[in-house]
Enzyme design. Structure first.
Site, PDB file in Angstrom:
ATOM      1  N   ARG A 119      -2.745 -10.216   4.914  1.00  0.00           N
ATOM      2  CA  ARG A 119      -3.186 -10.284   3.509  1.00  0.00           C
ATOM      3  C   ARG A 119      -2.078  -9.679   2.663  1.00  0.00           C
ATOM      4  O   ARG A 119      -1.779  -8.495   2.786  1.00  0.00           O
ATOM      5  CB  ARG A 119      -4.500  -9.512   3.368  1.00  0.00           C
ATOM      6  CG  ARG A 119      -5.102  -9.535   1.994  1.00  0.00           C
ATOM      7  CD  ARG A 119      -6.409  -8.752   1.965  1.00  0.00           C
ATOM      8  NE  ARG A 119      -6.973  -8.723   0.625  1.00  0.00           N
ATOM      9  CZ  ARG A 119      -6.594  -7.876  -0.323  1.00  0.00           C
ATOM     10  NH1 ARG A 119      -5.667  -6.976  -0.089  1.00  0.00           N
ATOM     11  NH2 ARG A 119      -7.147  -7.926  -1.519  1.00  0.00           N
ATOM     12  N   LYS A 155       0.833  -1.209   0.000  1.00  0.00           N
ATOM     13  CA  LYS A 155       0.000   0.000   0.000  1.00  0.00           C
ATOM     14  C   LYS A 155       0.865   1.254   0.000  1.00  0.00           C
ATOM     15  O   LYS A 155       2.062   1.207   0.274  1.00  0.00           O
ATOM     16  CB  LYS A 155      -0.978  -0.039   1.177  1.00  0.00           C
ATOM     17  CG  LYS A 155      -2.088  -1.065   0.899  1.00  0.00           C
ATOM     18  CD  LYS A 155      -3.202  -1.077   1.900  1.00  0.00           C
ATOM     19  CE  LYS A 155      -4.261  -2.093   1.444  1.00  0.00           C
ATOM     20  NZ  LYS A 155      -5.235  -2.419   2.485  1.00  0.00           N
TER      21      LYS A 155
HETATM   22  N1  PMM Z   1      -7.235  -4.114   1.127  1.00  0.00           N
HETATM   23  C1  PMM Z   1      -7.610  -4.139  -0.163  1.00  0.00           C
HETATM   24  C2  PMM Z   1      -8.573  -5.051  -0.601  1.00  0.00           C
HETATM   25  N2  PMM Z   1      -9.125  -5.938   0.258  1.00  0.00           N
HETATM   26  N3  PMM Z   1      -9.295  -6.840   2.420  1.00  0.00           N
HETATM   27  C3  PMM Z   1      -8.944  -6.826   3.707  1.00  0.00           C
HETATM   28  N4  PMM Z   1      -9.503  -7.713   4.580  1.00  0.00           N
HETATM   29  N5  PMM Z   1      -8.018  -5.944   4.190  1.00  0.00           N
HETATM   30  C4  PMM Z   1      -7.419  -5.023   3.380  1.00  0.00           C
HETATM   31  O1  PMM Z   1      -6.600  -4.238   3.885  1.00  0.00           O
HETATM   32  C5  PMM Z   1      -7.789  -4.996   2.005  1.00  0.00           C
HETATM   33  C6  PMM Z   1      -8.744  -5.940   1.563  1.00  0.00           C
HETATM   34  C7  PMM Z   1      -7.001  -3.193  -1.147  1.00  0.00           C
HETATM   35  O2  PMM Z   1      -5.738  -3.625  -1.545  1.00  0.00           O
HETATM   36  P1  PMM Z   1      -5.416  -4.474  -2.890  1.00  0.00           P
HETATM   37  O3  PMM Z   1      -5.741  -3.579  -4.053  1.00  0.00           O
HETATM   38  O4  PMM Z   1      -3.977  -4.818  -2.776  1.00  0.00           O
HETATM   39  O5  PMM Z   1      -6.248  -5.711  -2.931  1.00  0.00           O
END
Ligand code: PMM
Length: 296
Positions: free
Chosen positions: A274, A238
């Site tokens: 994650r 991020k």
């Molecule tokens: N961040 C993203 C998408 N899904 N789900 C959870 N549980 N926690 C997060 O911090 C989260 C998520 C956005 O990031 P990405 O584009 O790398 O998927």
């Protein structure tokens, strides 16, 4: 005390002194799990467009599992800051074939969606966990869906959709407000009938949060682990991690600092992290585990 407040404190008293219930469908216990990100999107900030074809996405999911991922988190809608929503039918066309294929091959899959209908179809296709970054706020029907499906729900701290979330990154005391809003959301879900044993929480890093907010929340992760629910942390690649590496460096340069955050989150008791880069995360979590054994 409100009905919501009373529900939460009852639940808390019930779980006092116990470790979070974190056993889902045979997932390993006793260590922080790796939830690997599989974005079947055209515009995710770090990997948009790479896995849009179902075969490529499935192949990548298998690679992530072979590298040591415990859960593959499949999402079809980007939630990067400023992202526009996509049609539900488009989201489902992206994620369902991938989820079905990976689940059939025996992988533990979660679905990253804010849509109840997608959650339902994803669980029918074999997903074990619903990961809703809005914590059920984006779609009224999500609460009913997870109750009837009887699946775990990851509830993130969320203040609004990606298109407007940065304007909502305004806090007096970010740690207290994130904890209170998330606690309230959890209590609401319990009042509406979701079993506490089916709830996990996530600070929602980057969602209506600037870098300084993300670091504050991470530095006080104990405020969330104190809920007694499993905590998921998603810091990987991020923007606030990107600020730690050289400007203009490729996304992969964020994987090492992301893995360090994963290890520190593990030390704070995170149930899962994650991440994009499973191998580096696995090595970092190995350090956290060895450290914990040393401290025992
Ligand atoms: N961040 C993203 C998408 N899904 N789900 C959870 N549980 N926690 C997060 O911090 C989260 C998520 C956005 O990031 P990405 O584009 O790398 O998927």
């Amino acid at each position: 005390m409100s009905e919501v407040g009373a529900a939460f404190s009852r639940r808390r008293q019930g779980s006092a002194g116990q470790l979070p219930r974190a056993t889902y469908a045979g997932l390993p216990e006793g260590r922080t799990l790796i939830m690997a990100i599989l974005n079947v999107t055209s515009d995710s900030f770090s990997d948009g467009g790479r896995w849009l074809r179902a075969e490529a996405a499935v192949a990548h999911g298998l690679e992530l599992a072979a590298a040591g991922a415990d859960i593959i988190d499949v999402g079809g809608e980007s939630t990067r800051p400023g992202a526009e929503r996509i049609a539900v039918a488009e989201e489902q066309a992206r994620v369902l074939p991938v989820i079905r294929n990976l689940a059939e091959q025996g992988l533990a899959v979660s679905v990253d969606t804010m849509n109840a209908s997608t959650a339902r179809l994803a669980v029918e296709a074999g997903a074990l966990i619903v990961n809703d970054v809005s914590g059920g706020l984006a779609d009224e029907a999500m609460t009913e869906a997870v109750i009837s499906l009887d699946v775990p729900l990851i509830v993130s701290h969320w203040r609004g959709h990606s298109a407007i979330m940065n304007s909502k990154a305004v806090y007096g005391d970010v740690v207290a407000e994130v904890a209170a809003e998330l606690e309230y959301r959890v209590a609401e879900l319990i009042v509406r009938g979701v079993s506490p044993a089916r709830l996990l929480v996530d600070p929602g890093l980057g969602f209506a949060k600037l870098s300084e907010h993300n670091w504050k929340v991470l530095g006080h992760l104990d405020r969330l682990t104190a809920f007694g629910l499993p905590v998921v942390v998603g810091a990987s690649r991020k923007g606030f991690i990107g600020e730690l590496v050289e400007e203009g460096a490729p996304m992969q340069a964020r994987d090492f600092p992301s893995a360090v955050v994963a290890a520190l989150a593990a030390q704070q008791g995170a149930w899962a992290v994650r991440v994009h880069d499973v191998e580096t995360t696995k090595a970092a979590l190995g350090v956290a585990e060895a450290w914990k054994r040393g401290a025992a």
